[in-house]
Design a protein around this motif. Structure first.
Motif, PDB file in Angstrom:
ATOM      1  N   CYS A   1      48.659  43.562  41.807  1.00  7.32           N
ATOM      2  CA  CYS A   1      47.787  42.867  41.041  1.00  7.32           C
ATOM      3  C   CYS A   1      48.355  42.101  39.413  1.00  7.32           C
ATOM      4  CB  CYS A   1      47.048  43.997  40.248  1.00  7.32           C
ATOM      5  SG  CYS A   1      45.858  44.370  41.597  1.00  7.32           S
TER       6      CYS A   1
ATOM      7  N   GLN B   1      39.868  44.556  43.490  1.00  9.74           N
ATOM      8  CA  GLN B   1      39.861  45.374  41.983  1.00  9.74           C
ATOM      9  C   GLN B   1      38.374  46.102  41.507  1.00  9.74           C
ATOM     10  OE1 GLN B   1      41.243  42.163  38.904  1.00  9.74           O
ATOM     11  NE2 GLN B   1      43.328  43.571  39.961  1.00  9.74           N
TER      12      GLN B   1
ATOM     13  N   ASN C   1      44.189  38.764  39.686  1.00 10.86           N
ATOM     14  CA  ASN C   1      44.231  39.345  38.922  1.00 10.86           C
ATOM     15  C   ASN C   1      43.027  39.025  38.170  1.00 10.86           C
ATOM     16  OD1 ASN C   1      44.524  42.255  37.563  1.00 10.86           O
ATOM     17  ND2 ASN C   1      46.214  41.349  36.170  1.00 10.86           N
TER      18      ASN C   1
ATOM     19  N   CYS D   1      39.125  39.754  41.023  1.00 15.12           N
ATOM     20  CA  CYS D   1      39.613  39.649  41.792  1.00 15.12           C
ATOM     21  C   CYS D   1      38.362  40.833  42.708  1.00 15.12           C
ATOM     22  CB  CYS D   1      40.600  40.677  42.005  1.00 15.12           C
ATOM     23  SG  CYS D   1      40.722  41.499  43.723  1.00 15.12           S
TER      24      CYS D   1
ATOM     25  N   THR E   1      39.970  38.324  46.938  1.00 16.17           N
ATOM     26  CA  THR E   1      41.109  38.740  47.183  1.00 16.17           C
ATOM     27  C   THR E   1      42.122  37.669  46.660  1.00 16.17           C
ATOM     28  OG1 THR E   1      42.760  37.743  49.212  1.00 16.17           O
ATOM     29  CG2 THR E   1      41.319  40.227  49.043  1.00 16.17           C
TER      30      THR E   1
ATOM     31  N   CYS F   1      49.755  38.994  41.170  1.00 13.78           N
ATOM     32  CA  CYS F   1      48.736  38.089  41.359  1.00 13.78           C
ATOM     33  C   CYS F   1      47.955  37.006  40.652  1.00 13.78           C
ATOM     34  CB  CYS F   1      48.133  39.311  42.079  1.00 13.78           C
ATOM     35  SG  CYS F   1      46.739  37.631  42.954  1.00 13.78           S
TER      36      CYS F   1
ATOM     37  N   SER G   1      48.546  46.953  46.601  1.00 14.07           N
ATOM     38  CA  SER G   1      47.593  47.322  45.879  1.00 14.07           C
ATOM     39  C   SER G   1      48.544  48.783  44.588  1.00 14.07           C
ATOM     40  CB  SER G   1      46.884  48.870  46.613  1.00 14.07           C
ATOM     41  OG  SER G   1      47.509  49.270  46.815  1.00 14.07           O
TER      42      SER G   1
ATOM     43  N   CYS H   1      49.527  48.904  41.469  1.00 19.46           N
ATOM     44  CA  CYS H   1      49.027  48.850  40.467  1.00 19.46           C
ATOM     45  C   CYS H   1      47.939  49.331  40.642  1.00 19.46           C
ATOM     46  CB  CYS H   1      48.597  47.101  40.206  1.00 19.46           C
ATOM     47  SG  CYS H   1      50.770  46.203  40.089  1.00 19.46           S
ATOM     48  N   LEU H   2      47.194  48.740  41.116  1.00 17.62           N
ATOM     49  CA  LEU H   2      46.339  50.464  41.080  1.00 17.62           C
ATOM     50  C   LEU H   2      45.942  51.555  40.801  1.00 17.62           C
ATOM     51  CD1 LEU H   2      43.892  48.196  44.003  1.00 17.62           C
ATOM     52  CD2 LEU H   2      43.145  47.629  41.777  1.00 17.62           C
TER      53      LEU H   2
END
Lengths: 628, 819
Positions: B122, B134, B128, B131, B225, B125, B95, B97-98
């Motif tokens: 993300c 997300q 992306n 999701c 996911t 993935c 996670s 990127c979050l």
């Protein structure tokens, strides 16, 4: 074995059994539960059998193999009746001597007599041993008296008398009223009033209902239910039959027992077969139109299977995942039907209450917790074993009078009750009368009765870490707070015990604990933080010492201690030097040694080999070592 | 009942969870493990609410609303709790990127997904932008990784067709496991392990291919996911456009949503609002549509045969040549085959041109296609009140099912889902079929009847259930086990309503009509709803059109002999046909999206558009009518079939038959064909075919119960065709979607375990088969559910053993291991 077709026939059978027993001069009772067998009881039994056969004493001496007698520390132990002579730790090669001297010549062998570890007083007779004397063995009493594989033995000891009484005229409501009046509370941990649970399920409208005996008992170091199932399976069965009668609408009961209890499974299975043959289970129990049967279901040893909703999933053949309650099993249980779940100890109480009466039962215990409770007393206590005491007995009595005090004369520090879901009770609360409510008040729980005694050498942070490791590994993985949260708590605890604790860690632990308690799906998760919360409550300074002073006051956490040699005590015997695996000990014969801290890996070999009377090698905190 | 929700008094009707109530009231609650078609799970703990008077916090998804509850859905404590739980989820999920500071810029600048073996954030993935996790992070809020991140280091499973399983991204919401079990009935994946190593796996951590997985994709679609990702679109950004289509690949007519980037079709997903499929699909609809459109086997320009072979030509030239040839032939000299998988509009125009205009002979639908017509004909003959329409939702309310002559889960997957839903609620299920039955574990009993023995069996069951003796008695001689009949009768007794789902096997046998009569009487005797099931889409429409535009129809064997005798000179193919290389007619036209098989031998190839490009109407097995618009311009120069036919009509001189488009055709059909009247003509279009209530409900006399045919001693095995088609308009989709070939290998020959061991055959061995008219070989597969003496093989293998055109009869063969 007769097939009983009327409640009265139980008594008739009992009388027949009693009158037909040959009159033995002596009876040798051999404790042979799982712990006894692990200590060699099977070889002792074999030795007795061959010796008796060899001397052709079969007519006058009876060998009786029973379940566990509870005094694990002294297993395998035997009792010799009629006097109740108690011999501890019997070895097979001592058997001929026992037969010769004690059985034939009535002489006591002093080396086999139990002695008080602290004051050395010898107790040849079981009734005098403080470990037993202070107990109130209602449920475990028959473990001395009956061969668990013999239904006749149980019948002889008033077995199935309660069932006969129930079926000769009591109504289901009567039975429930009795149980309600007795104040019996679930021995599985939560302490829900048993009678109330039965009444609830009786009143639910459903074509089918089920009855379950929870004997999963996954707490590390707890074996109360195992001992009951191994030593006296019929009483659990009798309790369940009475429960089935009281609840009504149920024809199938289940005993859920873990596969790691093979002896319990064996004895239970045999007992069920015998009960069926005797007409105590089946379509027409004791000739009445009440029918009920019981199946044994073996669990695969997941801790969570003891949680009632996962237990039911497991019986249904599914993965043992718990589910959200409500609905409770009493509304929607096995296959969606109302289900009554009690643990083995609770079921065992039922026949006693019916047979001996409510007044007898309520005469023992505290205001809100009646009867007795079995605890498995383990840890740093002299007399480890299974103890049964009245509700309300103080910790002091259990640990010091029954348990014989702390091993090696160390200082008593705390007791963990209730297994990994419970909490620790500090020594200051030694006089706390133990029952459901007092334990809850101090942040712990009764649980099923595990009691782990800790001494001054126990690091409370390390204990908390141990329990969190257990719950973390045993988390079923269904809900997030439990699966990941307990792991995160363990990570923080590992960090602290390794001396890498951070100043915010205590706050983090408390925050995580709150999330896990409030957010978890089942009891396993909701109670998982208890060991941490109670140790934080009573031993916060130990945590702080680890974090801020980088020191482990109990000298347990490896990274935070050092082994040093006191030059004033060291006699230069070279023992530690020779045993050190890294060559960290330096010194010469008859000159004080020293430990090179850079090379020391803290394995403790030097500490262990240093003779007791010298005690030159000691553990100190890392900080103290630095100072030197 | 009344409850308080965030201080407001709320009226709740019926039994509802707090989550349902909150949603009705417009109160947002974050959820991850909840799924509208699944039972509450309560695992993710995101929807925790506080119930005053209750025990602290409870998950709204699995807590029922109760009178007087006082529920708080949002408070500082709840928000805190949710954030903490989400933080826990995210420390096990890549996670980074979050919480990346450059997140916003990254979103702007990076338009493609980087191809990475391991997903560590993300932007790497495939999920992306689509999701659920997300989205949830956005709504719940999360800005710091409070806990040490854990990478669980599971091996990414890439060994199955169509999708990868990367459990490092899995949050263990269990939606895949539960949808596989609760909705699809397959239960091929499960939670394994405990604690930190809890994961999801197929049996023995093996491949899904070995697990009995049907590759319906329900798990992939339910994954919140990127743990389960369709491989084909894994490195593609989300589609920029989505078009609804109706899938014509089996009898069900699932509504699918096909995504597009520009003119490239991407993944096709089952539509949540699909009236037939309600968010579900099968392997064809979920994973084969994209390949059906984009396969290199597509023919993208008209082809005309010259001395140098098939060469590209203009539409004008190709149609002119076709019209010139066909126009010059006499009555009955042209034969045509129009696939049921053509849209209804195009099918109608086809029949009109060829029957009315050219007096051509129709080729009877081979094998299965004939099933519904047989039932319908028999009903008409006796003037019976046979209603073929039904609502799939009705099935899930039934108390008992008698499923006959079909592998429901394969041939009619959406009907199966409804049956399964009823069975999970306690309905009983009796299955009788010659071949393998997928999920036979749900049936009790599951009877394997002898090929051709269905009549005797049904007669015995009718006799037992109606209490009136009749037909041949059950017993050894008739290969009917009295115990099976008894078990079936027991399962059907006292359970209502009963639904009989009768598949094609019952009707396609030589005595299909008699079978129908027996079944009709059985349905009357037990007051059951009899539903004959056709195997193809539009079978119902074709039946209606055959009556509106009647004309001669011949089976393949007649057509083949006609060609040999030069009575049939031209063949116009727009659908599947056996290999014609040996008996090529004088003039062969193939109107097809694919250059394959017979098209390679054609004189003219007219490239048609696929259903995605043409749009149109499809009528499913239950009579439901669904129309959709083209989702895509036809590729290359291919054209929708109606347009090709319309221009052909003009070139043939039928100027007035030229149409402007499907709309005009629908109006015409409404007038010509009463069943479509109210759907295509009315102001509020009906969703089902119109069925006039005319017939009567009374038993019909059964002349003679067909006995199971005698097995020739030299050919001891009956060879059936394995369930499940991969055919689209004569093209085998296995050639386009490689994964299909792995799942449904055409070389498989299924054998009963007992038969196999008697012949010394083991799983995976090469085996040879021989019939009176041919030989074939394949790979042995042991199938538990097959009755002894019966084998199953693909249509290819069966055809090669049955003299080309496999008739409806029973094919007897020998089977032995290859030395």
């Amino acid at each position: 074995m007769p097939e009983l077709r009327h409640p009265n026939q139980v008594r008739e059978w009992r009388e027949r059994i009693r009158s037909s027993r040959p009159a033995y001069q002596k009876t040798v009772v051999i404790s042979s539960g799982t712990c006894g067998q692990a200590s060699g009881s099977l070889h002792v039994i074999e030795a007795f059998e061959s010796e008796i056969a060899k001397r052709k004493l079969g007519e006058s001496i009876r060998i009786q193999v029973t379940g566990c007698h509870g005094f694990c520390e002294l297993e395998p132990n035997i009792l010799i009746h009629p006097d109740g002579l108690f011999y501890k730790k019997v070895e097979p090669d001592q058997v001929p001597r026992i037969v010769e001297m004690t059985l034939l010549e009535d002489r006591i062998i002093p080396s086999l007599v139990a002695a008080d570890i602290v004051n050395g007083i010898k107790y040849p007779f079981q009734k005098d041993i403080p470990f037993y004397q202070r107990q109130k063995r209602w449920l475990t009493e028959l473990n001395f008296l009956i061969d668990p594989t013999s239904i006749e033995d149980y019948i002889e000891q008033d077995g199935y008398e309660a069932l006969a009484r129930v079926l000769s005229g009591m109504s289901a409501e009567d039975v429930i009223a009795e149980i309600k009046a007795s104040g019996l509370r679930g021995r599985g941990g939560a302490g829900f009033p048993t009678g109330m649970k039965w009444a609830l399920i009786r009143s639910s409208v459903s074509e089918h209902k089920h009855i379950v005996c929870n004997a999963d008992e996954g707490d590390p170091g707890a074996y109360m239910n195992r001992s009951l199932l191994e030593g006296n399976p019929h009483r659990v069965i009798e309790g369940m039959i009475i429960g089935a009668f009281a609840i009504g609408g149920t024809s199938q009961g289940f005993i859920y027992v873990r596969r790691e209890y093979p002896l319990a499974v064996k004895h239970l299975t045999r007992a069920l077969e015998a009960a069926r043959e005797a007409g105590l289970l089946g379509d027409s129990i004791l000739g009445t139109d009440f029918g009920f049967d019981i199946r044994v279901v073996q669990g695969a040893g997941a801790f969570v299977s003891g949680e009632e909703t996962s237990l039911m999933a497991s019986i249904e053949g599914k993965r043992a995942f718990p589910r959200q309650r409500p609905p409770y099993p009493s509304e929607k249980g096995l296959w969606g039907r109302p289900t009554n779940i009690n643990n083995a100890e609770t079921w065992s109480n039922v026949p006693l209450i019916i047979r001996r009466g409510v007044d007898w039962f309520t005469g023992t215990g505290t205001a809100k917790s009646k009867g007795t409770k079995i605890f498995s007393l383990v840890g740093k206590v002299n007399n480890t074993g299974l103890v049964e005491v009245p509700m309300g007995t103080s910790l002091r009595e259990i640990v010091f009078e029954i348990g014989g005090g702390i091993k090696d004369g160390k200082r008593f520090k705390a007791v963990q009750t209730g297994g990994p879901s419970g909490g620790c009770v500090p020594a200051e609360m030694m006089d706390l009368p133990i029952d459901y409510d007092t334990l809850k008040k101090v942040g712990s729980i009764m649980g099923s009765g595990g009691m782990i005694v800790m001494d001054e050498d126990t690091c409370m942070v390390d204990v908390a870490r141990y329990f969190l490791k257990f719950t973390q590994e045993e988390s079923c993985g269904k809900c997030v707070p439990c699966r990941i949260g307990t792991r995160k708590m363990e990570e923080i605890l590992i960090r602290i015990t390794e001396g890498r604790g951070e100043s915010e860690d205590l706050e983090r632990l408390e925050n995580l604990a709150r999330t896990i308690q409030a957010g978890s799906l089942c009891g396993l998760g909701q109670t998982a933080p208890n060991p941490v919360l109670t140790t934080l409550r009573y031993f916060r300074s130990e945590y702080e010492a680890h974090i801020f002073a980088r020191s482990c006051p109990a000298h347990v956490c490896k990274n935070l201690i050092a082994y040093v040699i006191d030059p004033d005590r060291c006699v230069g015997c070279l023992l530690c030097l020779k045993n050190c695996p890294t060559g960290a000990v330096e010194g010469q014969l008859k000159k004080p040694h020293s430990i090179h801290q850079d090379r020391c890996v803290k394995c403790g070999a030097c500490y262990d080999v240093c003779p007791k009377e010298i005690r030159a090698v000691t553990k100190v905190t890392a900080r103290e070592a630095d100072k030197r | 009942m009344k409850i308080r929700l965030d201080g407001r008094e709320v009226h709740v009707e019926g039994r509802k969870t707090l989550l349902q109530v909150a949603r009705e009231q417009g109160v947002f609650l974050p959820t991850l493990c909840e799924h509208p078609r699944l039972e509450p799970f309560g695992g993710c703990r995101m929807c925790l609410v506080e119930i005053k008077s209750g025990k602290g916090f409870a998950p709204a998804c699995s807590t029922w609303a109760e009178e007087g509850q006082d529920v708080t859905t949002n408070s500082p404590q709840i928000a805190d709790l949710r954030k903490n739980i989400l933080a826990l989820i995210l420390c096990e999920h890549p996670s980074a990127c979050l919480i990346c500071e450059e997140k916003d810029k990254c979103d702007d600048l990076k338009s493609t997904i980087r191809k990475a073996g391991e997903v560590t954030g993300c932007v790497l993935c495939g999920n992306n932008g689509r999701c659920r996790l997300q989205d949830l992070v956005r709504s719940v809020g999360f800005n710091a990784l409070e806990f040490r991140a854990v990478y669980r280091n599971f091996e990414v499973r890439r060994d199955d067709p169509f999708f990868d399983r990367n459990y490092n991204l899995c949050i263990l919401c269990g939606r895949c496991v539960r949808i596989c079990q609760e909705v699809r009935g397959a239960s091929v994946i499960s939670f394994v392990g405990r604690g930190l190593t809890t994961s999801i796996a197929a049996p023995f951590d093996g491949k899904l291919l070995d697990s009995g997985c049907r590759f319906c994709g329900a798990c992939v679609d339910s994954c919140p996911t990127g743990a389960l990702m369709e491989r084909a679109v894994r490195y593609e950004p989300p589609p920029d456009r989505i078009a609804p289509v109706v899938c014509p690949l089996c009898s069900q007519g699932c509504k699918l949503e096909v995504g597009f980037r520009g003119d490239r079709p991407m993944a096709s997903h089952p539509a949540e609002n699909g009236p037939v499929n309600r968010g579900q699909a099968c392997v064809l609809g979920r994973f084969a549509v994209r390949d059906a459109v984009t396969t290199p086997a597509r023919v993208l320009e008209p082809l005309v045969r010259t001395e140098s072979g098939l060469v590209p030509a203009s539409w004008d030239e190709a149609l002119r040549l076709t019209a010139a040839k066909l126009g010059g032939l006499g009555k009955g000299e042209t034969a045509f085959r129009a696939s049921s998988q053509l849209p209804v509009e195009d099918l109608y125009l086809f029949l009109k041109i060829f029957r009315k205009g050219l007096d051509a002979v129709a080729v009877a639908p081979a094998g299965e296609g004939a099933s519904l017509g047989t039932a319908r004909e028999a009903a008409r003959k006796h003037r019976l009140d046979l209603s073929l329409n039904f609502d799939l939702g009705e099935l899930s309310r039934a108390g008992a099912f008698l499923v006959l002559g079909t592998d429901l889960a394969t041939a009619h997957p959406m009907i199966w889902l409804e049956v399964l839903a009823a069975v999970r609620k306690g309905a009983s299920l009796v299955v009788a079929h010659t071949g393998q039955v997928t999920f036979d574990r749900y049936a009790s009993p599951c009877v394997g009847w002898a090929p051709g023995g269905e009549g005797v069996w049904l007669q015995a069951l009718t006799a037992r259930l109606s209490g009136k003796p009749g037909g041949r008695p059950a017993g050894e001689g008739n290969r009917v086990s009295p115990a099976d009949v008894e078990a079936a009768a027991k399962a059907l007794s006292g359970k209502g309503p009963i639904i009989i789902l009768a598949g094609s096997e019952v009707f396609r046998r030589p005595r299909g009509e008699t079978n129908f009569e027996i079944l009709w009487n059985l349905a009357l005797a037990i007051d059951a709803h009899l539903v004959p099931l056709g195997d193809e889409i539009n079978e119902r429409a074709r039946d209606e059109f055959d009556r509106a535009i009647p004309g001669p129809t011949r089976g393949w064997d007649k057509i083949v002999s006609g060609i040999r005798e030069r009575k049939i000179r031209a063949l116009f193919l727009a659908g599947s046909a056996p290999d014609l290389s040996g008996t090529r007619p004088e003039f062969l036209v193939c109107q097809t999206p694919y250059l394959d098989g017979n098209a390679l031998h054609a004189d003219i190839v007219l490239p048609s558009a696929t259903f995605v490009e043409s749009g149109g109407t499809f009528v499913n097995v239950a009579g439901r009518i669904q129309t959709f618009s083209p989702g895509l311009e036809p590729r290359g120069e291919s054209r929708p079939d109606w347009r090709i036919l319309s221009e052909l009509a003009a070139k043939l001189g039928f100027r007035s038959w030229e149409v402007a488009g499907p709309d005009a055709l629908r109006r015409e059909i409404a007038g010509a064909c009463p069943a479509f009247g109210s759907s295509f003509g009315g102001p509020t279009p009906a969703r089902f075919l119109l069925e006039p209530k005319a017939g009567i409900r009374r038993p019909v006399p059964v002349v003679e119960t067909p006995a199971p045919p005698v097995r020739p001693a030299e050919f001891p095995f009956a060879l059936e065709k394995v369930s499940g088609t991969t055919d689209y308009r004569g093209f085998d989709l296995r050639c386009a979607a490689g994964g299909l070939k792995r799942i449904r290998d055409p070389r498989r020959i299924f054998l009963n375990a007992g038969d196999a061991s008697a012949a010394g055959i083991e799983e995976g061995m090469e085996i040879a088969m021989e019939s009176a008219s041919g030989r074939a070989s394949g790979t042995a597969r042991i199938a538990g559910g097959l009755p002894a003496g019966t084998a199953e093989a693909s249509a290819e293998i069966r055809d090669s053993l049955s003299d080309g055109a496999s008739g409806p009869g029973i094919l007897f063969v020998t089977i032995r291991r290859k030395s």
